[in-house]
Design a protein around this motif. Sequence first.
Motif, short mmCIF file in Angstrom:
data_model
loop_
_atom_site.label_atom_id
_atom_site.label_comp_id
_atom_site.label_asym_id
_atom_site.label_seq_id
_atom_site.Cartn_x
_atom_site.Cartn_y
_atom_site.Cartn_z
N LEU B 20 0.69 -0.99 0.00
CA LEU B 20 0.36 -0.44 -0.37
C LEU B 20 1.10 1.13 0.16
N SER B 21 1.96 1.16 0.51
CA SER B 21 2.80 2.31 1.24
C SER B 21 3.51 2.75 -1.04
N ALA B 22 3.78 1.55 -1.10
CA ALA B 22 4.23 1.86 -2.26
C ALA B 22 3.18 2.03 -3.61
N ILE B 23 2.27 1.82 -3.69
CA ILE B 23 1.12 1.90 -4.22
C ILE B 23 1.05 4.16 -4.42
N LEU B 24 0.54 4.31 -3.09
CA LEU B 24 0.39 5.14 -2.59
C LEU B 24 1.42 6.59 -3.07
N LEU B 25 2.49 6.15 -3.30
CA LEU B 25 4.01 6.55 -3.44
C LEU B 25 3.33 6.54 -4.91
N LEU B 26 3.87 6.36 -5.44
CA LEU B 26 3.58 5.49 -7.59
C LEU B 26 2.15 6.79 -7.40
N ASN B 27 1.37 6.87 -6.82
CA ASN B 27 -0.19 7.24 -6.85
C ASN B 27 0.14 9.08 -6.46
N GLU B 28 1.07 9.35 -5.79
CA GLU B 28 1.34 10.54 -5.18
C GLU B 28 2.03 11.21 -6.32
N GLY B 29 2.24 10.54 -7.23
CA GLY B 29 3.74 11.65 -8.91
C GLY B 29 5.08 10.58 -8.67
N HIS B 30 5.43 9.92 -8.08
CA HIS B 30 6.78 9.53 -7.71
C HIS B 30 7.24 8.32 -9.13
N ASP B 31 8.02 8.44 -9.83
CA ASP B 31 7.90 7.37 -11.32
C ASP B 31 8.31 6.38 -11.47
N GLU B 32 9.70 6.48 -9.93
CA GLU B 32 10.12 4.98 -9.34
C GLU B 32 10.26 5.17 -7.47
N VAL B 33 10.12 3.49 -7.18
CA VAL B 33 9.37 3.57 -5.84
C VAL B 33 10.49 2.37 -5.82
N ILE B 34 12.06 2.36 -4.11
CA ILE B 34 12.44 1.67 -4.05
C ILE B 34 12.43 1.16 -2.76
N ILE B 35 12.26 -0.18 -2.92
CA ILE B 35 12.22 -1.45 -1.94
C ILE B 35 13.40 -2.16 -1.14
N ARG B 36 13.09 -1.31 0.66
CA ARG B 36 14.60 -1.73 0.36
C ARG B 36 14.27 -2.25 1.69
N GLY B 37 15.48 -4.02 1.52
CA GLY B 37 15.20 -4.71 2.83
C GLY B 37 16.15 -5.04 3.26
N GLN B 38 16.93 -5.11 4.61
CA GLN B 38 18.13 -5.76 5.38
C GLN B 38 17.98 -6.92 6.14
N GLY B 39 18.95 -7.50 6.17
CA GLY B 39 19.07 -8.51 7.46
C GLY B 39 18.43 -9.47 6.49
N ASN B 40 17.43 -9.64 7.79
CA ASN B 40 16.27 -11.05 7.37
C ASN B 40 14.26 -10.53 6.95
N ASN B 41 14.85 -8.94 6.58
CA ASN B 41 13.44 -8.74 5.57
C ASN B 41 13.89 -8.16 4.64
N ILE B 42 14.89 -8.99 4.67
CA ILE B 42 15.23 -9.24 2.84
C ILE B 42 14.34 -10.25 1.81
N ASN B 43 14.02 -11.08 2.22
CA ASN B 43 12.73 -12.11 1.79
C ASN B 43 11.71 -10.66 1.62
N LYS B 44 11.81 -10.40 2.60
CA LYS B 44 10.16 -9.57 2.38
C LYS B 44 9.88 -8.97 1.92
N ALA B 45 11.16 -8.37 1.59
CA ALA B 45 11.42 -7.07 0.86
C ALA B 45 10.86 -7.83 -1.45
N VAL B 46 11.60 -8.90 -1.19
CA VAL B 46 11.13 -10.22 -2.24
C VAL B 46 9.57 -9.82 -2.66
N GLU B 47 8.80 -10.39 -1.18
CA GLU B 47 7.05 -10.70 -1.80
C GLU B 47 6.92 -9.61 -1.74
N VAL B 48 7.48 -8.06 -1.15
CA VAL B 48 6.57 -7.10 -1.07
C VAL B 48 6.60 -6.58 -2.83
#
Lengths: 88, 88
Positions: B20-48
């Motif tokens: 939802l955060s990503a969709i909001l950013l795109l709707n606000e006019g950002h053309d690109e969004v970066i999804i960043r995950g660190q350590g144990n959250n890397i797999n969650k970033a891929v899921e996102v």
Amino acid sequence: MASSANVIVVGKKSVNDYVLSAILLLNEGHDEVIIRGQGNNINKAVEVYNALRRRLGDSIELVSVSIDSFEKGRRLVPFIEIKVRRTI
Amino acid sequence: MASSANVIVVGKKSVNDYVLSAILLLNEGHDEVIIRGQGNNINKAVEVYNALRRRLGDSIELVSVSIDSFEKGRRLVPFIEIKVRRTI
């Protein structure tokens, strides 16, 4: 397409074990090695890549990182495939 | 370089929250969004990323996936940055 012979599937073993597997494959003559991690092992696959990078330095380069998911029963399991190439 | 305004750092919240955060950013006019995950959250970033992909289909495309690590005290923490671009 890569043959399965040069794919390292990261699982429960230690990061170092997979780094050694990758080095062995490269020494056996494979020019490219794919480090694959699924689900909770995606982060470990990235750790393996980073450790391999630190170990081998500029003698390998990152070719590509692909992320996707596959169906396992009713679940979607995310995965990552990190392809590295020998430069020397 | 991307400004921090369009970077989503994946943490303890649910995959859907970050989608939802990503969709909001795109709707606000950002053309690109970066999804960043660190350590144990890397797999969650891929899921996102995968969930966002399923939700938005061809209206976004994958620009790049970068993996690396950074020093945190004496430890090296791996991270992933998945950059997506709006196509419409």
